[in-house]
Design a protein around this motif. Structure first.
Motif, PDB file in Angstrom:
ATOM      1  N   ASN A  87       0.841  -1.192   0.000  1.00  0.00           N
ATOM      2  CA  ASN A  87       0.000   0.000   0.000  1.00  0.00           C
ATOM      3  C   ASN A  87       0.880   1.247   0.000  1.00  0.00           C
ATOM      4  OD1 ASN A  87      -2.549  -1.403   0.287  1.00  0.00           O
ATOM      5  ND2 ASN A  87      -1.891  -1.886   2.358  1.00  0.00           N
ATOM      6  N   LYS A 144      -2.415   0.758  13.046  1.00  0.00           N
ATOM      7  CA  LYS A 144      -3.754   0.441  12.542  1.00  0.00           C
ATOM      8  C   LYS A 144      -4.767   1.472  13.018  1.00  0.00           C
ATOM      9  CE  LYS A 144      -7.200  -3.287  12.578  1.00  0.00           C
ATOM     10  NZ  LYS A 144      -7.521  -4.655  13.089  1.00  0.00           N
ATOM     11  N   THR A 175      -6.586   4.129  10.314  1.00  0.00           N
ATOM     12  CA  THR A 175      -8.036   4.171  10.167  1.00  0.00           C
ATOM     13  C   THR A 175      -8.563   5.578  10.415  1.00  0.00           C
ATOM     14  OG1 THR A 175      -8.225   1.857  10.871  1.00  0.00           O
ATOM     15  CG2 THR A 175     -10.208   3.216  11.021  1.00  0.00           C
ATOM     16  N   PRO A 182      -7.138   2.917   5.993  1.00  0.00           N
ATOM     17  CA  PRO A 182      -7.135   1.628   6.692  1.00  0.00           C
ATOM     18  C   PRO A 182      -6.380   0.564   5.904  1.00  0.00           C
ATOM     19  CG  PRO A 182      -9.259   2.010   5.655  1.00  0.00           C
ATOM     20  CD  PRO A 182      -8.493   3.295   5.535  1.00  0.00           C
ATOM     21  N   GLY A 183      -5.844  -0.403   6.622  1.00  0.00           N
ATOM     22  CA  GLY A 183      -5.121  -1.474   5.955  1.00  0.00           C
ATOM     23  C   GLY A 183      -3.636  -1.240   5.822  1.00  0.00           C
ATOM     24  N   ASP A 185       4.421  -1.025   5.048  1.00  0.00           N
ATOM     25  CA  ASP A 185       4.010  -0.064   4.021  1.00  0.00           C
ATOM     26  C   ASP A 185       4.669   1.288   4.249  1.00  0.00           C
ATOM     27  OD1 ASP A 185       2.242  -1.804   2.614  1.00  0.00           O
ATOM     28  OD2 ASP A 185       0.778  -1.547   4.217  1.00  0.00           O
TER      29      ASP A 185
END
Length: 307
Positions: free
Chosen positions: A117, A237, A241, A246-247, A252
């Motif tokens: 991401n 996390k 969010t 998110p994710g 990343d």
């Protein structure tokens, strides 16, 4: 012994799993294998299985594909299972022919290049600004995010970071002698804004020695000597969010660090040195590349830390 390992017997399962984990040296691999084997055991116990056989392992791989896991995730899980079969056979807990059959279960091909991401510059800045820096825990969280974004550390490296790592080199702050994946050692230059965030945390917390990042309770009190890797992931996390991305995982942010360095004109060899990638060692041997700590590529990352 009928040649089928009695995975349902917890004591025997734990013994074999311990053999697998003891056979690998990397803490990161140990953690991933432990997760993969526990996941397999949970799946195995959910229904009546014939035993630890080729058919069972094939069914496990199919279940992973149905879950929509990426090729890399499936490959690492299958690697752990093959290691389990090999260790079980070597220690007389599984027939050699069954172990050979399990090793023949095909995994999946890794297609393309995994990019993970990506965060934009604006998203990265929003993430850095997300913690409430009026609190001790917020100052800690911002410092952790700064190290992830600015120095490209893995979450295990953040958890293991000590004050002894933070030193002056070539008239600038660096994280020196950092032991990363496969025990490779590197030095990561530290941008000024990262050091500002770290100093704000250590000043507010009173932490001056040992591990830099510590557990903090709701009252703002330090409650341990070292922060767990899982806490780093959970913390990220929460903020990811909150800012609408998110994710996002800690790795990343390591990729984002590399991309920001490259976009700012950083040389590829210097970025590889910053992240401690294995290919850099080959580059150094053949080209004699020297890491530039004065003109560090991550100094060009234009993020800000409020004082």
């Amino acid at each position: 012994m009928n040649g089928m390992i009695a995975l349902g017997r917890i004591a025997r399962w734990e013994k074999v799993k311990a053999l697998v984990l003891d056979s690998v040296s990397s803490p990161i691999t140990k953690r991933v294998y432990n997760m993969a084997l526990n996941e397999f055991m949970d799946w195995f116990q959910q229904a009546s299985r014939p035993g630890f056989t080729k058919a069972t392992v094939h069914a496990w791989r199919v279940s992973l594909e149905k879950r929509g896991l990426g090729s890399s995730s499936i490959i690492i899980r299958m690697s752990a299972i093959r290691k389990l079969a090999a260790e079980a056979a070597d220690n007389g807990l599984l027939a050699a022919d069954l172990a050979a059959g399990i090793r023949r279960v095909k995994s999946v091909k890794s297609v393309g290049i995994r990019v993970g991401n990506w965060l934009s510059q604006r998203q990265a800045q929003a993430l850095l600004n997300a913690p409430d820096i009026s609190t001790v825990s917020g100052l800690r969280d911002r410092a952790i995010l700064a190290v992830l974004l600015g120095c490209g550390l893995r979450r295990s490296e953040v958890a293991a970071l000590t004050f002894a790592h933070v030193q002056l080199r070539d008239c600038r702050w660096c994280i020196v002698d950092l032991v990363g994946k496969h025990a490779r050692v590197r030095t990561a230059p530290m941008p000024t804004w990262v050091k500002v965030a770290m100093d704000a945390w250590t000043s507010a917390s009173g932490v001056t020695a040992g591990h830099v990042f510590r557990p903090v309770n709701r009252a703002g009190t330090i409650t341990g000597e070292r922060l767990g890797e899982k806490v780093v992931w959970q913390m990220l996390k929460q903020y990811a969010t909150a800012v609408g991305v998110p994710g996002i995982a800690p790795h990343d942010l390591r990729r984002r660090c590399a991309k920001l360095c490259r976009a700012a004109g950083g040389e590829l060899e210097q970025i590889q040195l910053l992240l401690g990638h294995a290919s850099v060692q080959t580059t150094e041997r053949y080209l004699g590349t020297r890491q530039d700590l004065i003109h560090a590529p991550n100094d060009a990352i234009r993020l800000k830390v409020a004082v």
